[in-house]
Design an enzyme around this catalytic site. Structure first.
Site, PDB file in Angstrom:
ATOM      1  N   SER A   1       4.044  28.045  14.030  1.00  0.00           N
ATOM      2  CA  SER A   1       4.675  26.813  13.550  1.00  0.00           C
ATOM      3  C   SER A   1       4.005  26.237  12.295  1.00  0.00           C
ATOM      4  CB  SER A   1       4.732  25.753  14.662  1.00  0.00           C
ATOM      5  OG  SER A   1       5.508  26.230  15.749  1.00  0.00           O
TER       6      SER A   1
ATOM      7  N   GLU B   1      -2.739  33.969  16.320  1.00  0.00           N
ATOM      8  CA  GLU B   1      -1.448  33.342  16.601  1.00  0.00           C
ATOM      9  C   GLU B   1      -1.379  32.960  18.076  1.00  0.00           C
ATOM     10  OE1 GLU B   1       1.646  34.437  13.456  1.00  0.00           O
ATOM     11  OE2 GLU B   1       1.820  35.885  15.062  1.00  0.00           O
TER      12      GLU B   1
ATOM     13  N   GLU C   1       5.181  39.083  20.018  1.00  0.00           N
ATOM     14  CA  GLU C   1       6.526  39.467  20.489  1.00  0.00           C
ATOM     15  C   GLU C   1       6.564  40.958  20.826  1.00  0.00           C
ATOM     16  OE1 GLU C   1       8.699  37.737  17.225  1.00  0.00           O
ATOM     17  OE2 GLU C   1       8.025  35.769  17.910  1.00  0.00           O
TER      18      GLU C   1
ATOM     19  N   LYS D   1      10.837  38.511  11.039  1.00  0.00           N
ATOM     20  CA  LYS D   1      11.327  38.977  12.341  1.00  0.00           C
ATOM     21  C   LYS D   1      12.720  39.593  12.145  1.00  0.00           C
ATOM     22  CE  LYS D   1       8.360  35.514  14.317  1.00  0.00           C
ATOM     23  NZ  LYS D   1       8.035  34.585  15.386  1.00  0.00           N
TER      24      LYS D   1
ATOM     25  N   ASN E   1       6.789  36.392   7.864  1.00  0.00           N
ATOM     26  CA  ASN E   1       7.239  37.349   8.883  1.00  0.00           C
ATOM     27  C   ASN E   1       8.660  36.943   9.264  1.00  0.00           C
ATOM     28  OD1 ASN E   1       7.724  38.935  11.097  1.00  0.00           O
ATOM     29  ND2 ASN E   1       6.312  37.848  12.456  1.00  0.00           N
TER      30      ASN E   1
ATOM     31  N   GLY F   1       6.954  29.570  17.139  1.00  0.00           N
ATOM     32  CA  GLY F   1       8.371  29.215  17.250  1.00  0.00           C
ATOM     33  C   GLY F   1       8.627  27.990  18.109  1.00  0.00           C
TER      34      GLY F   1
ATOM     35  N   HIS G   1       1.894  41.990  16.992  1.00  0.00           N
ATOM     36  CA  HIS G   1       2.484  40.650  17.094  1.00  0.00           C
ATOM     37  C   HIS G   1       2.771  40.349  18.568  1.00  0.00           C
ATOM     38  CE1 HIS G   1       5.303  37.345  16.786  1.00  0.00           C
ATOM     39  NE2 HIS G   1       4.772  37.113  15.606  1.00  0.00           N
TER      40      HIS G   1
HETATM   41  P1  PGA Z   1       6.571  30.688  13.632  1.00  0.00           P
HETATM   42  O1  PGA Z   1       6.205  32.243  13.863  1.00  0.00           O
HETATM   43  O2  PGA Z   1       6.019  30.306  12.294  1.00  0.00           O
HETATM   44  O3  PGA Z   1       8.069  30.643  13.684  1.00  0.00           O
HETATM   45  O4  PGA Z   1       5.933  29.919  14.743  1.00  0.00           O
HETATM   46  C1  PGA Z   1       4.951  32.737  13.512  1.00  0.00           C
HETATM   47  C2  PGA Z   1       4.853  34.201  13.846  1.00  0.00           C
HETATM   48  O5  PGA Z   1       5.383  34.610  14.902  1.00  0.00           O
HETATM   49  O6  PGA Z   1       4.267  34.997  13.084  1.00  0.00           O
END
Ligand code: PGA
Length: 256
Positions: free
Chosen positions: A212, A167, A97, A11, A9, A173, A95
Protein backbone atom coordinates in the site's frame (compact mmCIF):
# COMPACT_ATOMS: atom_id res chain seq x y z
CA UNK A 1 25.05 5.32 -0.47
CA UNK A 2 22.41 2.96 -1.74
CA UNK A 3 20.66 4.16 -4.87
CA UNK A 4 16.87 4.30 -4.34
CA UNK A 5 14.88 1.78 -6.38
CA UNK A 6 11.21 2.38 -7.13
CA UNK A 7 9.48 -0.55 -8.81
CA UNK A 8 6.02 -1.00 -10.31
CA UNK A 9 4.52 -4.48 -9.94
CA UNK A 10 1.48 -4.48 -12.19
CA UNK A 11 0.45 -8.05 -11.34
CA UNK A 12 -2.24 -9.23 -13.81
CA UNK A 13 -3.15 -5.80 -15.13
CA UNK A 14 -2.76 -4.08 -18.53
CA UNK A 15 -2.65 -5.41 -22.06
CA UNK A 16 0.49 -4.71 -24.09
CA UNK A 17 -1.23 -1.67 -25.64
CA UNK A 18 -2.27 -0.29 -22.27
CA UNK A 19 1.26 -0.87 -20.98
CA UNK A 20 2.68 1.21 -23.83
CA UNK A 21 0.20 4.03 -23.14
CA UNK A 22 1.36 4.00 -19.50
CA UNK A 23 5.03 4.25 -20.48
CA UNK A 24 4.42 7.19 -22.81
CA UNK A 25 2.52 8.94 -20.01
CA UNK A 26 5.18 8.12 -17.39
CA UNK A 27 8.35 9.11 -19.27
CA UNK A 28 7.86 12.90 -19.32
CA UNK A 29 6.75 12.82 -15.68
CA UNK A 30 9.94 11.17 -14.42
CA UNK A 31 12.50 12.92 -16.59
CA UNK A 32 15.07 14.43 -14.28
CA UNK A 33 14.78 11.65 -11.69
CA UNK A 34 18.29 10.49 -12.53
CA UNK A 35 19.48 9.48 -9.08
CA UNK A 36 16.96 6.65 -8.68
CA UNK A 37 16.39 3.33 -10.41
CA UNK A 38 12.90 3.02 -11.89
CA UNK A 39 11.71 -0.50 -12.64
CA UNK A 40 8.51 -1.63 -14.39
CA UNK A 41 7.31 -5.24 -14.01
CA UNK A 42 4.45 -5.68 -16.49
CA UNK A 43 2.79 -9.02 -17.28
CA UNK A 44 4.99 -11.21 -19.50
CA UNK A 45 2.77 -10.38 -22.49
CA UNK A 46 3.79 -6.71 -22.38
CA UNK A 47 7.54 -7.13 -21.84
CA UNK A 48 8.49 -7.09 -25.49
CA UNK A 49 6.24 -4.16 -26.40
CA UNK A 50 7.54 -1.79 -23.72
CA UNK A 51 11.09 -3.03 -23.17
CA UNK A 52 12.82 -0.99 -25.85
CA UNK A 53 10.91 2.18 -25.02
CA UNK A 54 11.86 1.89 -21.35
CA UNK A 55 15.51 1.23 -22.15
CA UNK A 56 15.64 4.29 -24.38
CA UNK A 57 14.67 6.40 -21.40
CA UNK A 58 16.88 4.75 -18.79
CA UNK A 59 14.03 2.84 -17.13
CA UNK A 60 14.45 -0.85 -16.30
CA UNK A 61 12.25 -3.76 -17.28
CA UNK A 62 11.45 -6.64 -14.90
CA UNK A 63 9.68 -9.99 -14.94
CA UNK A 64 7.11 -10.67 -12.22
CA UNK A 65 8.22 -14.28 -11.87
CA UNK A 66 10.51 -16.82 -13.57
CA UNK A 67 10.90 -20.55 -13.87
CA UNK A 68 13.55 -22.20 -11.72
CA UNK A 69 14.34 -24.45 -14.68
CA UNK A 70 16.64 -23.46 -17.52
CA UNK A 71 14.72 -25.07 -20.39
CA UNK A 72 12.50 -28.02 -21.23
CA UNK A 73 8.99 -29.47 -21.01
CA UNK A 74 7.46 -26.97 -18.59
CA UNK A 75 4.23 -25.79 -20.20
CA UNK A 76 3.34 -22.22 -19.37
CA UNK A 77 6.69 -21.37 -17.80
CA UNK A 78 9.12 -18.61 -18.80
CA UNK A 79 12.87 -18.99 -18.34
CA UNK A 80 15.40 -16.46 -17.09
CA UNK A 81 17.18 -16.57 -20.45
CA UNK A 82 13.92 -15.60 -22.19
CA UNK A 83 13.53 -12.65 -19.83
CA UNK A 84 17.13 -11.57 -20.39
CA UNK A 85 16.58 -11.78 -24.14
CA UNK A 86 13.75 -9.23 -23.86
CA UNK A 87 15.96 -6.88 -21.89
CA UNK A 88 14.83 -7.61 -18.33
CA UNK A 89 17.34 -6.32 -15.81
CA UNK A 90 15.34 -7.37 -12.74
CA UNK A 91 13.03 -10.24 -11.85
CA UNK A 92 10.62 -10.48 -8.91
CA UNK A 93 10.65 -13.81 -7.07
CA UNK A 94 8.83 -15.02 -3.98
CA UNK A 95 6.01 -12.49 -4.07
CA UNK A 96 3.50 -13.36 -1.34
CA UNK A 97 0.81 -13.98 -3.97
CA UNK A 98 3.04 -16.63 -5.56
CA UNK A 99 3.86 -18.09 -2.15
CA UNK A 100 0.19 -18.21 -1.10
CA UNK A 101 -1.63 -19.00 -4.37
CA UNK A 102 0.99 -21.23 -5.97
CA UNK A 103 2.48 -22.80 -2.83
CA UNK A 104 5.99 -21.51 -3.58
CA UNK A 105 8.49 -22.43 -0.90
CA UNK A 106 11.70 -20.68 0.15
CA UNK A 107 13.64 -23.49 -1.55
CA UNK A 108 11.88 -22.83 -4.86
CA UNK A 109 12.33 -19.08 -4.49
CA UNK A 110 16.05 -19.69 -3.91
CA UNK A 111 16.27 -21.69 -7.14
CA UNK A 112 14.43 -18.98 -9.06
CA UNK A 113 16.78 -16.31 -7.71
CA UNK A 114 19.74 -18.46 -8.77
CA UNK A 115 18.25 -18.91 -12.25
CA UNK A 116 17.95 -15.13 -12.62
CA UNK A 117 21.52 -14.52 -11.47
CA UNK A 118 22.76 -17.14 -13.92
CA UNK A 119 21.07 -15.15 -16.71
CA UNK A 120 22.54 -11.85 -15.52
CA UNK A 121 19.25 -10.56 -14.05
CA UNK A 122 19.02 -8.98 -10.60
CA UNK A 123 16.50 -10.80 -8.39
CA UNK A 124 14.01 -8.79 -6.32
CA UNK A 125 13.37 -11.31 -3.54
CA UNK A 126 10.16 -10.75 -1.56
CA UNK A 127 9.66 -11.70 2.07
CA UNK A 128 6.98 -10.75 4.59
CA UNK A 129 4.89 -12.03 7.47
CA UNK A 130 1.13 -12.56 7.55
CA UNK A 131 -1.15 -10.76 10.00
CA UNK A 132 -1.60 -13.97 11.95
CA UNK A 133 2.17 -14.40 12.25
CA UNK A 134 2.64 -10.76 13.32
CA UNK A 135 -0.09 -10.99 15.94
CA UNK A 136 1.44 -14.21 17.27
CA UNK A 137 4.76 -12.36 17.76
CA UNK A 138 6.47 -14.47 15.11
CA UNK A 139 7.44 -11.70 12.64
CA UNK A 140 11.21 -11.93 13.06
CA UNK A 141 11.24 -15.71 13.19
CA UNK A 142 9.30 -15.82 9.90
CA UNK A 143 11.43 -13.15 8.20
CA UNK A 144 14.64 -14.80 9.38
CA UNK A 145 13.63 -18.15 7.93
CA UNK A 146 12.47 -16.59 4.65
CA UNK A 147 15.72 -14.67 4.17
CA UNK A 148 17.82 -17.68 5.05
CA UNK A 149 15.91 -20.00 2.74
CA UNK A 150 15.22 -17.66 -0.18
CA UNK A 151 18.80 -16.35 -0.42
CA UNK A 152 20.42 -19.74 0.16
CA UNK A 153 21.86 -19.90 -3.35
CA UNK A 154 23.16 -16.33 -3.63
CA UNK A 155 26.97 -16.41 -3.59
CA UNK A 156 28.63 -13.78 -1.43
CA UNK A 157 30.35 -12.26 -4.44
CA UNK A 158 27.00 -11.48 -6.08
CA UNK A 159 25.09 -10.32 -3.03
CA UNK A 160 25.05 -6.68 -4.16
CA UNK A 161 23.02 -7.62 -7.23
CA UNK A 162 20.02 -8.70 -5.22
CA UNK A 163 17.23 -6.47 -3.96
CA UNK A 164 15.28 -7.61 -0.92
CA UNK A 165 11.63 -6.54 -0.71
CA UNK A 166 9.93 -6.47 2.68
CA UNK A 167 6.24 -6.82 2.00
CA UNK A 168 4.11 -7.53 5.07
CA UNK A 169 1.22 -9.57 3.70
CA UNK A 170 -1.28 -7.64 5.81
CA UNK A 171 -0.31 -4.41 4.03
CA UNK A 172 -0.55 -5.64 0.44
CA UNK A 173 -3.55 -4.30 -1.44
CA UNK A 174 -5.30 -3.53 1.84
CA UNK A 175 -4.68 0.20 2.10
CA UNK A 176 -3.13 -0.59 5.49
CA UNK A 177 0.50 0.53 5.16
CA UNK A 178 3.05 -0.35 7.81
CA UNK A 179 4.00 2.80 9.69
CA UNK A 180 7.50 4.01 8.81
CA UNK A 181 8.61 2.88 12.27
CA UNK A 182 7.22 -0.65 11.92
CA UNK A 183 8.72 -0.94 8.44
CA UNK A 184 12.12 0.37 9.61
CA UNK A 185 12.16 -2.11 12.49
CA UNK A 186 11.69 -4.99 10.02
CA UNK A 187 14.22 -3.53 7.56
CA UNK A 188 16.83 -3.15 10.30
CA UNK A 189 16.26 -6.77 11.26
CA UNK A 190 16.63 -7.84 7.62
CA UNK A 191 19.79 -5.75 7.25
CA UNK A 192 21.30 -7.50 10.26
CA UNK A 193 20.49 -10.88 8.71
CA UNK A 194 22.12 -9.77 5.46
CA UNK A 195 25.23 -8.69 7.36
CA UNK A 196 25.37 -12.11 9.03
CA UNK A 197 25.05 -13.81 5.65
CA UNK A 198 27.03 -11.51 3.33
CA UNK A 199 29.25 -9.44 5.66
CA UNK A 200 30.44 -6.13 4.15
CA UNK A 201 28.35 -6.28 0.97
CA UNK A 202 25.15 -6.25 3.04
CA UNK A 203 25.46 -2.48 3.43
CA UNK A 204 25.16 -2.13 -0.32
CA UNK A 205 22.08 -4.38 -0.73
CA UNK A 206 18.91 -2.41 -1.27
CA UNK A 207 15.85 -3.28 0.80
CA UNK A 208 12.52 -2.12 -0.63
CA UNK A 209 9.31 -1.74 1.29
CA UNK A 210 6.06 -2.91 -0.32
CA UNK A 211 2.45 -2.80 0.80
CA UNK A 212 0.00 0.00 0.00
CA UNK A 213 2.74 2.48 -0.92
CA UNK A 214 1.17 5.71 -2.24
CA UNK A 215 2.39 9.21 -3.11
CA UNK A 216 1.10 10.31 0.30
CA UNK A 217 3.18 7.88 2.37
CA UNK A 218 6.26 7.25 0.22
CA UNK A 219 8.36 10.13 1.57
CA UNK A 220 8.05 9.11 5.23
CA UNK A 221 8.91 5.52 4.37
CA UNK A 222 11.90 6.51 2.23
CA UNK A 223 13.19 8.77 5.01
CA UNK A 224 13.91 5.69 7.16
CA UNK A 225 17.59 4.69 7.21
CA UNK A 226 17.12 1.10 6.00
CA UNK A 227 14.32 1.69 3.48
CA UNK A 228 15.96 2.03 0.08
CA UNK A 229 12.99 1.82 -2.23
CA UNK A 230 9.43 0.74 -2.79
CA UNK A 231 7.72 -2.12 -4.59
CA UNK A 232 4.37 -0.73 -5.60
CA UNK A 233 1.26 -2.58 -6.73
CA UNK A 234 -2.04 -0.69 -6.90
CA UNK A 235 -0.64 2.85 -7.06
CA UNK A 236 1.78 1.86 -9.83
CA UNK A 237 -1.04 1.32 -12.31
CA UNK A 238 -1.57 5.05 -12.68
CA UNK A 239 1.31 6.96 -14.34
CA UNK A 240 0.68 10.16 -12.39
CA UNK A 241 0.64 8.37 -9.01
CA UNK A 242 3.69 6.24 -9.86
CA UNK A 243 5.60 9.30 -11.10
CA UNK A 244 4.94 11.00 -7.76
CA UNK A 245 6.31 7.92 -6.01
CA UNK A 246 9.43 7.99 -8.21
CA UNK A 247 9.90 11.67 -7.29
CA UNK A 248 9.34 10.95 -3.63
CA UNK A 249 11.44 13.85 -2.35
CA UNK A 250 8.85 16.26 -3.75
CA UNK A 251 6.24 14.64 -1.49
CA UNK A 252 7.99 15.86 1.65
CA UNK A 253 5.46 17.48 3.93
CA UNK A 254 2.58 15.81 2.08
CA UNK A 255 -0.46 14.48 3.93
CA UNK A 256 -0.16 10.93 5.27
P1 PGA B 1 0.11 -2.88 -3.21
O1 PGA B 1 0.96 -4.17 -3.69
O2 PGA B 1 0.98 -1.69 -3.43
O3 PGA B 1 -1.11 -2.89 -4.07
O4 PGA B 1 -0.21 -3.08 -1.76
C1 PGA B 1 2.31 -4.29 -3.39
C2 PGA B 1 2.86 -5.58 -3.92
O5 PGA B 1 2.14 -6.61 -3.86
O6 PGA B 1 4.00 -5.64 -4.43
Amino acid sequence: MRRPILAANWKMHKTAGEALDFVYALVPRVEGAKHVDVVIAPPFTALDRIGRVLAGHGLALAGQDVSAEAEGAFTGEVSARMLADLGCRYGIVGHSERRALHAETDALVARKAAALLAAGIRPIVCVGESLEQREAGRTFEVLGAQVEGSLAQVPRGRAEEIVLAYEPVWAIGTGRTATPEIAQEAHAFLRARLVARFAGSAERIRIQYGGSVKPENVYALMAQPDIDGALVGGASLDPTAFARIVRFEAEKGGAQ
